[in-house]
Write an enzyme that holds these catalytic residues in place. Structure first.
Site, short mmCIF file in Angstrom:
data_model
loop_
_atom_site.label_atom_id
_atom_site.label_comp_id
_atom_site.label_asym_id
_atom_site.label_seq_id
_atom_site.Cartn_x
_atom_site.Cartn_y
_atom_site.Cartn_z
N GLU A 244 11.00 1.49 -17.90
CA GLU A 244 11.93 2.28 -17.09
C GLU A 244 13.35 2.00 -17.55
OE1 GLU A 244 12.62 -0.62 -13.21
OE2 GLU A 244 10.91 0.74 -13.20
N HIS A 287 14.87 -0.52 -8.08
CA HIS A 287 14.69 -1.87 -8.61
C HIS A 287 16.04 -2.49 -8.95
CE1 HIS A 287 10.39 -0.81 -10.12
NE2 HIS A 287 10.37 -1.28 -8.89
#
Length: 673
Positions: A244, A287
């Site tokens: 990611e 995150h």
């Protein structure tokens, strides 16, 4: 507001960085701990935070599955829990039980101290699942890890590591998704990894070893570490990597894959996915590590690098199973136990008896604070650094940030005012660095940005000031635009300072910095979502499709995949790993406040979250909010059949699917009406 600095003050975490590990050789190399990742039926597991409610639930599940647990630690206490011994310290546990690994189940503000105890006891493998561990606590932990060769860290902020073949779970992964097999998986995102695991299980492949890199800025184990293990693991025939936005781990993995394919006659097939292709620049996407620091590549660059290296790329984890089956061929060699046959035969539901949420994962929270430029200037003035808003075309860029590859702080320098990755360069240094005067590092930075020798002293002073702010105020990035003035002196013409929210929220530190936040100037929907424990990012553009997803990685990928199919997403929304009916209802209320939204897409993978609970939340939202927009619901995982039945029998304008593509096409069509 003035922020006062104290001499040599450091955050009070209880960590003693100067402590020496006398058992470690002078040439200790953290890379020597790589073999510790190869867990299996032989692995003896210890729990830190053993008697807590969530650890207790996890121990029961893991024992039933077959994990060899030898007990746990409760400081200062000896006794028994679940028929297993309680040890008063990690050291006592190491002496009596000789564990191969420790699962750390304590909150984020206690995680670093627990890791330190495990390092001192030379536990071979430490798995930290907690989210919201302060960044500077982990920076200090990595300073320790790099000086020894006994302990390997997985995490933090990750589901853990699991051997499906050896029935060894160290973490909180949803067990019914797993089946013994031949695919090795390494991922940053928890929910995306569960989707990936379930896809390979449905394809009849199963998994060998699954390693979580985790979603934090600093990872104890990265993609290349996992790839090295998979390369030599005879149980692993195919490899899947799930990355990611944020950091350079995917770029490092791409270089490793290129080298691997050059030097190997019959390389194992590798597939990959990168989340965050549509992430807005400068935002943290759920995150803690899902943001690109100055000079770091974006998600698109990572995707292209992996593809050029030879990885087969997909846009959704649902495609991994059949894709890997095709790459491996119709005949695969893998252990065929009765459990794996039953698991692989589940066509739709991947059910579990109970819902599990790790104790160390509190409600989601905003992961950063970017203060205003005038506030950053005030801090610089207090440090006697000249500032001016008169930018010049000849300005350069100097930042203090975190090098995720060297697991240390670094200077990021660019000869232009903008941080172009092609021109930017990182200069890592030790977390224990105290003085930058007369350092060759400063000469290297000056040379890179084209500053004359007469500016070296001023540059060192600027870096010294930035480092002091960075360390004492627990920043994660300090960006400055710098120009030259008379006599080789430097002046700051622009500043963007970001501070770690976890230090304040989970540990109660840095209140002075975080009191600078003014929520009245922020996006109202994002502030409201934060109060409800939801991570919401409002996206620009047409935005006709609202999204509601459980898990940051899956939420990023949902926006990416819908965009790939021609959709226009209004938002990123992560309900968190423990979504409830109430958080779903709150999510709908926030999404519906956006007048652009013509249809809503709910994408839930029930690994830790029950699909029937999500269905209940959706039905409540329709009943209580008088919703007028159509909703497409994609439910997979725990209790998916029950959830779909509840939706079908509700009599509401809902459309339920278990496959992503058909659900995506439906919501995009509805949004266009």
């Amino acid at each position: 507001m003035s922020l006062h600095f104290l001499p040599r003050r450091v955050p009070q975490s209880g960590l003693s960085l100067t402590r020496c590990f006398s058992t470690s050789p002078r040439n200790a190399n953290y890379a020597d701990t790589l073999p510790n990742l190869k867990i299996g039926a032989h692995t003896k597991v210890l729990f830190q935070g053993f008697t807590g409610r969530q650890a207790t639930a996890n121990v029961k599940e893991s024992l039933e599955w077959g994990t060899k647990i030898v007990g746990g630690v409760k400081p200062g206490v000896e006794g028994e829990h679940l028929g297993l011994p309680i040890f008063p310290s990690v050291k006592a546990a190491q002496e009596k039980a000789k564990p191969d690994a420790s699962a750390i189940y304590v909150p984020g503000n206690q995680t670093a101290q627990a890791i330190e105890e495990a390092i001192e006891a030379e536990i071979p493998l430490v798995v930290a699942v907690a989210e919201h561990v302060p960044i500077h606590d982990i920076l200090r932990i990595h300073s320790m890890l790099q000086t020894q060769s006994k302990t390997r860290l997985v995490g933090a902020n990750c589901p853990g590591i699991i051997s499906a073949i050896g029935k060894c779970r160290i973490g909180f992964q949803p067990l019914p998704c797993f089946s013994p097999g031949n695919v090795g998986i390494v991922a940053k995102s928890g929910t995306l990894s569960y989707e990936t695991v379930a896809s390979t299980t449905r394809a009849g492949l199963g998994q060998s070893l699954c390693i979580s890199m985790g979603g934090d800025v600093l990872a104890g184990t990265n993609f290349v570490d996992a790839l090295k293990i998979f390369e030599h693991d005879t149980d692993t025939e195919g490899i899947i990597l799930v990355g990611e936005i944020g950091g350079t781990a995917e770029m490092d993995a791409a270089e490793w894959i290129k080298d691997y394919r050059r030097r190997t006659a019959n390389p194992k097939p590798i597939m990959a996915l990168v989340g965050g292709l549509e992430a807005p620049h400068g935002r943290i996407m759920g995150h803690a590590g899902a943001w690109a620091a100055p000079g770091e590549p974006d998600a698109q660059a990572k995707y292209q690098a992996l593809e050029r290296a030879g990885a087969v790329m997909v846009n959704h984890p649902e495609k991994f199973g059949e894709g890997m089956r095709s790459l491996l061929g119709s005949t695969v060699s893998r252990p065929r136990t009765q459990a794996s046959i039953e698991s692989a035969s589940q066509k739709r539901g991947l059910h579990t008896m109970r819902r599990f949420n790790p104790a160390s994962r509190p409600a989601q929270q905003k992961r950063s604070l970017y203060i205003k430029q005038f506030q950053a200037f005030d801090i610089l003035k207090e440090m006697a650094i000249p500032v001016s808003e008169q930018a010049q075309s000849s300005d350069i860029s100097i930042s203090i940030s975190i090098d995720r590859s060297t697991l240390s702080p670094c200077i990021v320098a660019s000869p232009s005012a903008e941080f172009d990755p092609a021109q930017s360069r990182k200069f890592p240094f030790k977390y224990t660095q105290t003085n930058f005067q007369n350092e060759s590092l400063i000469s290297d930075v000056a040379s890179h940005v084209g500053l004359p020798a007469s500016s070296h002293g001023t540059l060192a002073g600027l870096v010294q000031a930035l480092w002091r702010i960075f360390k004492e105020k627990e920043a994660f990035v300090l960006e400055t635009r710098v120009g030259s003035i008379a006599d080789g002196k430097l002046e700051v013409h622009g500043a963007r300072f970001g501070f770690d929210d976890a230090a304040f929220r989970s540990s109660g530190r840095q209140q002075e910095v975080h009191s600078l936040r003014n929520t009245a100037e922020e996006v109202p929907e994002e502030v409201e979502a934060e109060r409800d424990g939801i991570v919401y990012v409002k996206l620009e553009g047409e935005g006709s499709v609202g999204t509601l997803v459980n898990g940051a990685g899956l939420a990023m990928n949902t926006v990416d995949a819908l965009t790939f199919h021609g959709g226009h997403c209004a938002n990123f929304l992560d309900t968190g790993g423990k979504a409830t009916s109430e958080t779903v209802k709150s999510s709908f209320r926030i999404i519906c406040s956006d007048s652009r939204v013509n249809a809503i897409f709910v994408n839930i993978f029930g690994g830790l979250t029950r699909c029937d609970m999500i269905a209940e939340g959706i039905i409540l939202a329709f009943r209580d909010l008088d919703m007028q927009v159509p909703v497409v619901v994609r439910l997979r995982g725990t209790n998916e059949e029950l959830g779909q039945k509840m939706i079908a029998e509700s009599g509401l304008p809902l459309h339920a699917f278990d496959g992503f593509e058909e659900a995506a096409k439906k919501v995009i069509a509805l949004a266009r009406k």
